[in-house]
Design an enzyme around this catalytic site. Structure first.
Site, PDB file in Angstrom:
ATOM      1  N   HIS A 236     -77.413   1.962 -69.985  1.00  0.00           N
ATOM      2  CA  HIS A 236     -77.379   3.305 -70.329  1.00  0.00           C
ATOM      3  C   HIS A 236     -78.123   4.370 -69.340  1.00  0.00           C
ATOM      4  O   HIS A 236     -79.161   3.835 -68.888  1.00  0.00           O
ATOM      5  CB  HIS A 236     -77.936   3.574 -71.679  1.00  0.00           C
ATOM      6  N   ARG A 256     -77.542  15.567 -73.058  1.00  0.00           N
ATOM      7  CA  ARG A 256     -76.737  15.756 -72.233  1.00  0.00           C
ATOM      8  C   ARG A 256     -75.621  16.487 -73.029  1.00  0.00           C
ATOM      9  O   ARG A 256     -75.023  17.611 -72.629  1.00  0.00           O
ATOM     10  CB  ARG A 256     -76.233  14.858 -71.231  1.00  0.00           C
TER      11      ARG A 256
END
Lengths: 598, 246
Positions: A236, A256
């Protein structure tokens, strides 16, 4: 040594996270009696940590969204290696599976019109993730756990399965120990579902908990099942990097999704430089365009490049750090404070706010976070039938992270939670149906006593190695030699290390009694971790190209011929061997959909 | 790096004592990190529960210097340099071993709550709810089931009313169902009888220790108490029921 306890169920589900719970519910709905075994307390499985949301083409925010777009995003995100039948079933069934959770008590965040809200995430064309702030996994596991209990699942908490029992080539049950007492327990079953989750604990920097030791992969392999895609381990892009004690702890992609930007040590928003050819034209080309998208104008503008797929973003971060443009503690900066108000951040990302405030002393409503890649998810796992989740071992099924096929070379964020409920349901229904046709097998006592004797062997040794030390050594090997960027040389070394550590396992000793003894538990878990490690290393050696989450510095390009095969692992005369298997070609209309869009 | 000494409860059931361990500690470490280091370096059989190490799963609850805490969210720097740090299991539960408490009765309490029951769907694709309507219920559903509120509740901790009172954790769980705008189940008889909600005399200790900052007393227990009062003790409603019965 005696087996103090025996149980019988039509269907035994091993693992009590999202996939196991959903499988148990489906099997009960189909009329089966179900035993549900989990290593932790009920409701604490790794699903609880999922943050950002679950992907389902509900079309609530964007009516243009439908299963075809979701299918296409998943196939493209998987870099050609997804099983198209799994990807189609997943995209088509996820909406019903998500809506059903609401009927069982889940409360997802709402859109203006009162329907479920959907959040944008990497690789998804439209905002698609049903969510609850940044604690979606908690909502999911609580809902499934309470529903499964009320439906009548027979729950065995803090109970670890360490051996599958086969009779005449068919799975007949499982041998486990109660963690609190160390007593052994035999579960007999007509069919067994593996829903044991991931394997990230074999790496040092990881978002995974102590549970994620690849038990299901090792159990299945030991029973003769095939593994697939083991080289694809997702790193990740955003884990915490500072302070050292929390290195690896997940920072949700939701940061994000809600507008957070990545910058390097020079203050440059670098993701604009890393858009791969495959996705050219799909992402914003200027900060202004990305900002307009974040502000809400999503039809005229394209999404920010921070929302590229995880493999792309993770590699970009590594490249920036290696070029000397990292943050002070070897990561990059993730900042949402300039794009959203403190109230918005606290409402949408409450646990991130809390996590950074408490653990790092950083206020994310005013300051940037420092982030870097962390071991997160196994795309590979047990090879299953795409329709029923059955393995090649009669009576044995696998669903969720432990199974392979849906995600190919890279998983899209949000596709894991939906995977759990779609394939958990399918596995539960299929296993219950098969259970109606088979009877319980007699299990020879000699096999059980041999397994118990093997499991308790380290108590009889004195002065041997400490299992925690061995685990730490394995984690360092996997981190340093089987991480994001791999080479043949490092992988060869890793293979030797893994063999050496496998030998050292037989010299470990364990102190104290069998009751709740973490040293002993770790020693048992290490067997699975080492099997997983060997399978990952062998597959990574074999895939001499870079694709999705698997990057070979010595073979930096993708190889089209390797893009048409999956690597399969099986046991042959007691040795682990690799083989290739062609990826099945989707029918023409789906191929066109993938290539040309909806 | 500096050295620090920890006193940790070792033993099973009531048969245990505090053992001292001295380890090196690093910047940013939390109490759970220290326990893990003790485990790896001195006592591999030291039992502790944990999973996420990020305050999301509620597994690692213990008492640190007598206060109920999530050990993964309790930083060593919160304690003065010379101050000793003592870690003991949750007092309101029986001890299995070392820092691991037997929480099985909490799961039995949970199973006894009348389950969620939704009204018919508003449309084919589900229900319509406004965000403001669900915020109260969502607050309850933040509960990570860490049992710290059960541990601190004097009805359980000091008076041992485990059979009579389900405790704050499960009042929060009940409220999570009952405050869901689409739920239609009446749980007031359960709350009054086997739930024992009357035992709570709203001292708010539960609210104080909640790591998720749920206003347990004000937003869960008091509204549930009001529902019980409305159902059983409202004289006007009682009269209406009496008349209807005739």
């Amino acid at each position: 040594m005696e087996i103090s306890e025996r149980h019988e169920h039509d269907v035994l589900v091993i693992g009590a996270g999202g996939a196991g719970l959903r499988a148990a519910i489906a099997a009960i709905e189909a009329g089966a009696s179900v035993g549900l075994v989990g290593k932790s307390l009920l409701g604490k499985a790794h699903t609880v940590m999922a943050e950002g949301g679950m992907a389902a083409a509900l079309g609530n925010n964007r009516p243009e969204d439908n299963w075809q777009v979701h299918f296409r995003d998943t196939m493209r995100g998987g870099k050609g290696l997804c099983d198209w039948r799994m990807a189609r079933a997943h995209a088509a069934e996820a909406p019903d599976r998500v809506r059903e959770l609401e009927a069982w008590g889940a409360l997802f965040d709402r859109a203006e019109d009162g329907r479920m809200n959907q959040r944008p995430f990497g690789g998804h064309t439209y905002g698609r993730l049903a969510h609850v702030g940044d604690r979606t996994g908690l909502e999911m596991i609580r809902t499934l756990q309470d529903h499964a209990v009320h439906e009548g699942a027979d729950v065995f908490m803090e109970c670890t399965v360490f051996r599958l029992i086969l009779v005449d080539g068919r799975v007949a049950g499982a041998l486990a120990y109660w963690r609190p007492t160390g007593e052994f327990v035999l579960f007999r079953a007509r069919t067994v579902i593996l829903a044991t989750g991931g394997l990230g604990k074999a790496w040092k920097v990881t978002s995974n908990s102590w549970e994620c030791t690849g038990d299901g992969v090792a159990l299945a392999y030991g029973a003769g099942a095939e593994l697939m895609g083991m080289e694809f381990v997702q790193f990740h892009p955003t884990g915490m990097v500072w302070p050292p004690s929390v290195r690896g702890t997940l920072v949700t992609e939701g940061v994000r999704g809600e507008g957070g930007v990545l910058t390097n040590g020079d203050g440059e928003r670098f993701m604009f430089r890393y858009v791969p050819e495959m996705f050219e034209g799909d992402y914003a080309e200027s900060e202004e365009e990305a900002d307009r998208w974040v502000e809400g104008d999503r039809t005229a503008n394209r999404r920010p490049p921070e929302l590229l797929t995880r493999d792309v973003v993770a590699k970009a971060i590594v490249a920036e750090v290696e070029a000397g443009r990292g943050s002070p503690h070897g990561g990059v900066f993730l900042n949402i404070s300039e794009k959203r108000s403190p109230e918005y951040i606290k409402a949408k990302l409450p646990s991130m706010y809390h996590q950074f405030k408490e653990l790092a002393g950083v206020d994310i409503t005013t300051d940037a976070m420092e982030v870097g890649p962390t071991t997160h998810y196994a795309m590979g796992g047990v090879k299953v039938d795409p329709e029923t989740a059955a393995t090649c071992v009669p009576g044995l099924y696998a669903a969720g992270e432990v199974a392979a096929g849906l995600h190919g070379g890279n998983r899209l964020g949000g596709n894991s939670l939906s995977d759990l409920i779609v394939f958990g349901q399918r596995a539960g229904a299929a296993a219950a149906q098969e259970a109606g046709d088979v009877s319980f097998a007699e299990i020879p006592a000699s096999e059980l006593s041999a397994a118990v004797a093997g499991a308790t062997a380290p108590f009889a040794r004195d002065g041997g190695r400490n299992p925690f030390g061995l685990q730490e050594e394995l984690q360092a090997v996997m981190q340093d030699k089987v991480g994001i960027a791999r080479t043949e040389r490092a992988l060869r070394e890793a293979l030797e290390d893994v063999h050496r550590l496998r030998g050292a396992l037989d010299t470990c000793s364990v102190r104290g009694g069998r009751a709740f003894n973490p040293g002993w538990h770790t020693w048992l878990d290490l067997h699975a971790m080492l099997t997983v490690a060997e399978a990952v290393v062998l597959s990574a050696l074999e895939r001499r190209e870079s694709r999705g989450a698997h990057t070979r510095i010595d073979c930096p390009d993708s190889d089209a011929s390797l893009g048409r095969v999956n690597l399969v692992i099986r046991s042959s005369d007691g040795r682990m061997v690799t083989d290739t298997e062609a990826v099945s070609e989707p029918p023409a209309e789906l191929r066109q959909l993938i290539e040309e869009g909806v | 790096m500096a050295e620090r000494t920890f006193k940790v409860y070792r033993g099973s059931g009531d048969d245990g004592q505090l053992e001292s361990y001295t380890i090196e500690v690093d910047q940013g470490m939390v109490v759970l990190d220290a326990i893990h280091r003790i485990q790896a370096e001195h006592a591999p059989d030291l039992a502790v529960r944990w999973n996420c190490k990020a305050g999301k799963c509620g597994s690692c609850s213990c008492e640190v210097n007598g206060r109920p805490r999530l050990t993964c969210m309790t930083r060593l720097s919160d304690y003065e340099e010379g101050e000793s740090i003592t870690v003991t299991p949750m007092k309101a539960f029986p001890v299995i071993k070392d820092l691991v408490a037997d929480v099985s009765r909490a799961y039995r309490n949970n199973a006894s709550i009348p389950r969620f029951r939704p009204r018919p769907r508003d449309a084919e694709d589900g229900w319509r709810m406004k965000q403001f309507e669900i915020e109260r219920a969502q607050e309850m559903r933040k509960c990570i089931e860490c049992f710290l509120c059960q541990d601190v509740c004097h009805v359980l901790r000091s008076h041992g009313k485990h059979a009579e009172f389900i405790g704050p954790t499960y009042l929060v769980r009940t409220a999570g169902y009952s405050l869901n705008p689409i739920d239609v189940e009446d749980r007031s008889a359960f709350l009054k009888e086997s739930g024992g909600i009357g035992f709570c005399n709203i001292t708010k200790c539960c609210t104080e220790v909640c790591p998720e900052s749920i206003s347990i007393t004000d937003n869960a227990i008091i509204p549930l108490k009001e529902r019980v009062v409305d159902r059983f003790y409202d004289p006007v409603k009682a009269l209406v029921r009496l008349v209807r019965r005739r």
